[in-house]
Design a protein around this motif. Structure first.
Motif, PDB file in Angstrom:
ATOM      1  N   ILE A 172       0.839  -1.203   0.000  1.00 55.81           N
ATOM      2  CA  ILE A 172       0.000   0.000   0.000  1.00 55.81           C
ATOM      3  C   ILE A 172       0.873   1.254   0.000  1.00 55.81           C
ATOM      4  N   ALA A 173       0.529   2.197  -0.881  1.00 54.03           N
ATOM      5  CA  ALA A 173       1.225   3.477  -0.952  1.00 54.03           C
ATOM      6  C   ALA A 173       0.267   4.604  -0.561  1.00 54.03           C
ATOM      7  N   VAL A 174       0.832   5.721  -0.139  1.00 53.58           N
ATOM      8  CA  VAL A 174       0.040   6.867   0.312  1.00 53.58           C
ATOM      9  C   VAL A 174       0.585   8.142  -0.326  1.00 53.58           C
ATOM     10  N   LEU A 175      -0.325   9.002  -0.779  1.00 46.89           N
ATOM     11  CA  LEU A 175       0.018  10.313  -1.325  1.00 46.89           C
ATOM     12  C   LEU A 175      -0.919  11.329  -0.697  1.00 46.89           C
ATOM     13  N   ASP A 176      -0.349  12.423  -0.138  1.00 45.91           N
ATOM     14  CA  ASP A 176      -1.229  13.443   0.443  1.00 45.91           C
ATOM     15  C   ASP A 176      -0.731  14.833   0.109  1.00 45.91           C
ATOM     16  N   TYR A 205       4.417  12.948  -1.061  1.00 49.11           N
ATOM     17  CA  TYR A 205       3.784  14.196  -0.668  1.00 49.11           C
ATOM     18  C   TYR A 205       3.722  15.161  -1.842  1.00 49.11           C
ATOM     19  N   THR A 206       2.712  16.024  -1.815  1.00 54.92           N
ATOM     20  CA  THR A 206       2.595  17.094  -2.795  1.00 54.92           C
ATOM     21  C   THR A 206       2.082  18.321  -2.047  1.00 54.92           C
ATOM     22  N   ASP A 212       0.646  18.341 -11.238  1.00 56.77           N
ATOM     23  CA  ASP A 212       1.451  17.268 -11.839  1.00 56.77           C
ATOM     24  C   ASP A 212       1.964  16.362 -10.727  1.00 56.77           C
ATOM     25  N   PHE A 213       1.565  15.102 -10.770  1.00 56.44           N
ATOM     26  CA  PHE A 213       1.922  14.146  -9.725  1.00 56.44           C
ATOM     27  C   PHE A 213       2.711  12.961 -10.285  1.00 56.44           C
ATOM     28  N   ARG A 214       3.231  13.138 -11.493  1.00 59.58           N
ATOM     29  CA  ARG A 214       3.877  12.016 -12.168  1.00 59.58           C
ATOM     30  C   ARG A 214       5.143  11.550 -11.464  1.00 59.58           C
ATOM     31  N   ALA A 215       5.882  12.477 -10.849  1.00 62.13           N
ATOM     32  CA  ALA A 215       7.104  12.067 -10.136  1.00 62.13           C
ATOM     33  C   ALA A 215       6.747  11.171  -8.951  1.00 62.13           C
ATOM     34  N   GLN A 216       5.753  11.585  -8.164  1.00 59.96           N
ATOM     35  CA  GLN A 216       5.336  10.776  -7.013  1.00 59.96           C
ATOM     36  C   GLN A 216       4.738   9.447  -7.469  1.00 59.96           C
ATOM     37  N   LEU A 217       3.947   9.478  -8.529  1.00 56.88           N
ATOM     38  CA  LEU A 217       3.308   8.251  -9.011  1.00 56.88           C
ATOM     39  C   LEU A 217       4.330   7.285  -9.604  1.00 56.88           C
ATOM     40  N   THR A 218       5.375   7.828 -10.213  1.00 58.82           N
ATOM     41  CA  THR A 218       6.444   6.962 -10.730  1.00 58.82           C
ATOM     42  C   THR A 218       7.124   6.221  -9.593  1.00 58.82           C
ATOM     43  N   ASN A 219       7.337   6.908  -8.469  1.00 59.52           N
ATOM     44  CA  ASN A 219       7.917   6.253  -7.297  1.00 59.52           C
ATOM     45  C   ASN A 219       6.995   5.168  -6.758  1.00 59.52           C
ATOM     46  N   ILE A 220       5.703   5.461  -6.738  1.00 55.20           N
ATOM     47  CA  ILE A 220       4.727   4.478  -6.259  1.00 55.20           C
ATOM     48  C   ILE A 220       4.682   3.266  -7.186  1.00 55.20           C
ATOM     49  N   LYS A 221       4.771   3.541  -8.477  1.00 56.27           N
ATOM     50  CA  LYS A 221       4.794   2.447  -9.451  1.00 56.27           C
ATOM     51  C   LYS A 221       6.033   1.589  -9.258  1.00 56.27           C
ATOM     52  N   SER A 222       7.175   2.233  -9.000  1.00 61.27           N
ATOM     53  CA  SER A 222       8.432   1.501  -8.789  1.00 61.27           C
ATOM     54  C   SER A 222       8.388   0.644  -7.523  1.00 61.27           C
ATOM     55  N   ALA A 223       7.582   1.107  -6.543  1.00 58.60           N
ATOM     56  CA  ALA A 223       7.446   0.347  -5.297  1.00 58.60           C
ATOM     57  C   ALA A 223       6.505  -0.842  -5.462  1.00 58.60           C
ATOM     58  N   ASN A 224       5.945  -0.976  -6.672  1.00 54.90           N
ATOM     59  CA  ASN A 224       5.045  -2.085  -6.981  1.00 54.90           C
ATOM     60  C   ASN A 224       3.830  -2.123  -6.051  1.00 54.90           C
ATOM     61  N   VAL A 228      -3.159   2.614  -3.826  1.00 60.01           N
ATOM     62  CA  VAL A 228      -2.681   3.923  -3.388  1.00 60.01           C
ATOM     63  C   VAL A 228      -3.834   4.691  -2.761  1.00 60.01           C
ATOM     64  N   PHE A 229      -3.573   5.231  -1.578  1.00 57.98           N
ATOM     65  CA  PHE A 229      -4.553   6.069  -0.888  1.00 57.98           C
ATOM     66  C   PHE A 229      -4.148   7.520  -1.073  1.00 57.98           C
ATOM     67  N   PHE A 230      -5.132   8.365  -1.456  1.00 54.05           N
ATOM     68  CA  PHE A 230      -4.855   9.792  -1.641  1.00 54.05           C
ATOM     69  C   PHE A 230      -5.583  10.611  -0.585  1.00 54.05           C
ATOM     70  N   GLY A 231      -4.819  11.432   0.128  1.00 58.11           N
ATOM     71  CA  GLY A 231      -5.385  12.356   1.103  1.00 58.11           C
ATOM     72  C   GLY A 231      -5.397  13.754   0.521  1.00 58.11           C
ATOM     73  N   GLY A 232      -6.562  14.234   0.120  1.00 61.71           N
ATOM     74  CA  GLY A 232      -6.691  15.548  -0.504  1.00 61.71           C
ATOM     75  C   GLY A 232      -8.084  15.720  -1.059  1.00 61.71           C
ATOM     76  N   LEU A 233      -8.271  16.766  -1.868  1.00 69.02           N
ATOM     77  CA  LEU A 233      -9.600  17.104  -2.374  1.00 69.02           C
ATOM     78  C   LEU A 233      -9.874  16.502  -3.739  1.00 69.02           C
ATOM     79  N   ASP A 234     -11.146  16.624  -4.167  1.00 66.40           N
ATOM     80  CA  ASP A 234     -11.637  15.908  -5.344  1.00 66.40           C
ATOM     81  C   ASP A 234     -10.955  16.281  -6.661  1.00 66.40           C
ATOM     82  N   ASP A 235     -10.658  17.582  -6.873  1.00 66.11           N
ATOM     83  CA  ASP A 235     -10.074  17.971  -8.156  1.00 66.11           C
ATOM     84  C   ASP A 235      -8.684  17.391  -8.332  1.00 66.11           C
TER      85      ASP A 235
END
Length: 382
Positions: A172-176, A205-206, A212-224, A228-235
């Motif tokens: 499980i990965a987390v992005l907030d 984190y962002t 643009d969240f591609r850098a964080q998502l690339t890390n999450i993808k690399s972690a296999n 992924v849980f996202f802490g933030g708003l709908d947009d």
């Protein structure tokens, strides 16, 4: 000149007679209900939704010609734009105090609610938030602060346990977004995952202005990661899901509160399909008076309600009923009434614990199916 004098005397006589026949009418007591929310900026739709919920309740109350004892009362809305900014939130909170409001509905953002509630508490003005969920809002001993939705500890806690025990996610990965809301959600989610025996393989984190969240998502993808849980708003959540698709990720997306809304599906487009989110409370369509509320809202404002207007509507009626029972709009009397309330609202039964949180909160899991958020299951947030 004589004729003019006679005419003047007649006018005075008629005026005097009018005063005798129609004695002076006492003016209504004006009771101000404050609203603080983001009426401009990225969260303006939610801020306006909250304001509309308050306005609907006030208009209904005034149509009943309310009385405090033998005195007629008129409720008026005093709405301020806090812009979703903590500094502005403090300034407009002080403005509401200076305006003499009896209570405040809002703010929407946890980051605004934390400092603004301090300002209001110092003035003894009660606050009922229909949206701000950071647990610390009600854990600081402020006796004037109430909340009518689950906290992050409750809602994101359910999400964390669900990710491990139901989806069976192994990695499980987390992005907030590092706001009081998003970070608070993420922290509570992580606690629940670990308590359920799950594994967090990456935390990214962002900020709440990023697109643009591609850098964080690339890390999450690399972690296999498989979820992924996202802490933030709908947009922003919509953009995250869209960019996950662009990166070829098959990772399950799970959001916390403030994600399952039309903004998300519009931003994410076709990528939204299959996304999940745990939201506060029960689906409006499954509540006894939910459909009635939705119809009233649409008839009055010409648009469908969003997530928080039912909670704002309940917060306003809750305060109005407490004032009517006390026969007073004084903040101290209102606080005492709220402490002991047991109110059947649109969103469910409302009663507060010692902290000012709901005694019996609930949360609902939604999933995007055929382009729309559909409720899957509802559970107690305790």
């Amino acid at each position: 000149m004589k004729n003019l004098g006679a005419t003047a005397n007649k006018v005075l006589a008629i005026a005097a007679l009018t005063l005798i026949v129609h004695p002076a009418v006492h003016a209504e007591e004006i009771v101000k209900i404050g609203v603080s929310g983001p009426l401009t900026g990225g969260s303006a739709a939610s801020g306006k939704d909250i304001e509309n919920g308050v306005r609907l309740a006030i208009d209904e109350a005034n149509a009943q010609h309310p009385m405090f004892g033998k005195e007629a009362v008129k409720f008026v809305i005093d709405s301020v734009d806090d812009q979703g900014d903590p500094r502005v939130g403090v300034q407009v909170a002080q403005k509401l105090v200076d305006d003499g409001v009896s209570m405040v509905v809002g703010p929407y953002n946890s980051g605004v609610c934390l400092p603004a509630s301090q300002v209001l508490a110092s003035a003894g003005v009660p606050l009922i938030t229909p949206a701000a969920t950071n647990p610390q809002i009600t854990l600081r001993g402020l006796k004037t602060v109430f909340r009518i939705i689950p906290t992050d500890a409750q809602n994101a806690g359910i999400a964390g346990k669900y990710a491990v025990t139901v989806t069976k996610a192994k990695r499980i990965a987390v992005l907030d977004d590092r706001t009081a809301f998003g970070q608070g959600e993420a922290e509570e989610f992580v606690k629940a995952v670990k308590a359920a025996g799950g594994q967090i393989v990456d935390q990214e984190y962002t900020n709440d202005k990023a697109v643009d969240f591609r850098a964080q998502l690339t890390n999450i993808k690399s972690a296999n990661a498989d979820l992924v849980f996202f802490g933030g708003l709908d947009d922003q959540a919509g953009l995250v899901v869209k960019q996950m698709k662009q990166l070829g990720m098959r990772t399950q997306f799970l959001g916390g509160g403030a994600v399952a809304d039309t903004v998300f599906t519009k931003v994410a487009g076709a990528s939204a399909e299959g996304a999940m989110a745990w939201e506060y409370g029960r689906p409006l369509t499954e509540l006894p008076h939910g459909a009635e509320f939705a119809d009233k809202y649409k008839n009055k404002f010409g648009i469908a309600n969003l997530t928080y207007s039912p909670f704002a509507y309940d917060a306003t009626w809750l305060a109005i009923e407490a004032m009517k029972k006390a026969g007073s709009a004084k903040p101290a009397a209102l606080v005492a009434g709220l402490d002991s309330t047991n109110y059947a609202g649109i969103t469910g039964n409302i009663a507060f614990d010692a902290h000012g949180d709901l005694k019996n909160p609930s949360s609902t899991l939604y999933q995007v199916k055929n382009g729309d958020w559909q409720p899957v299951t509802t559970t107690s947030a305790h």
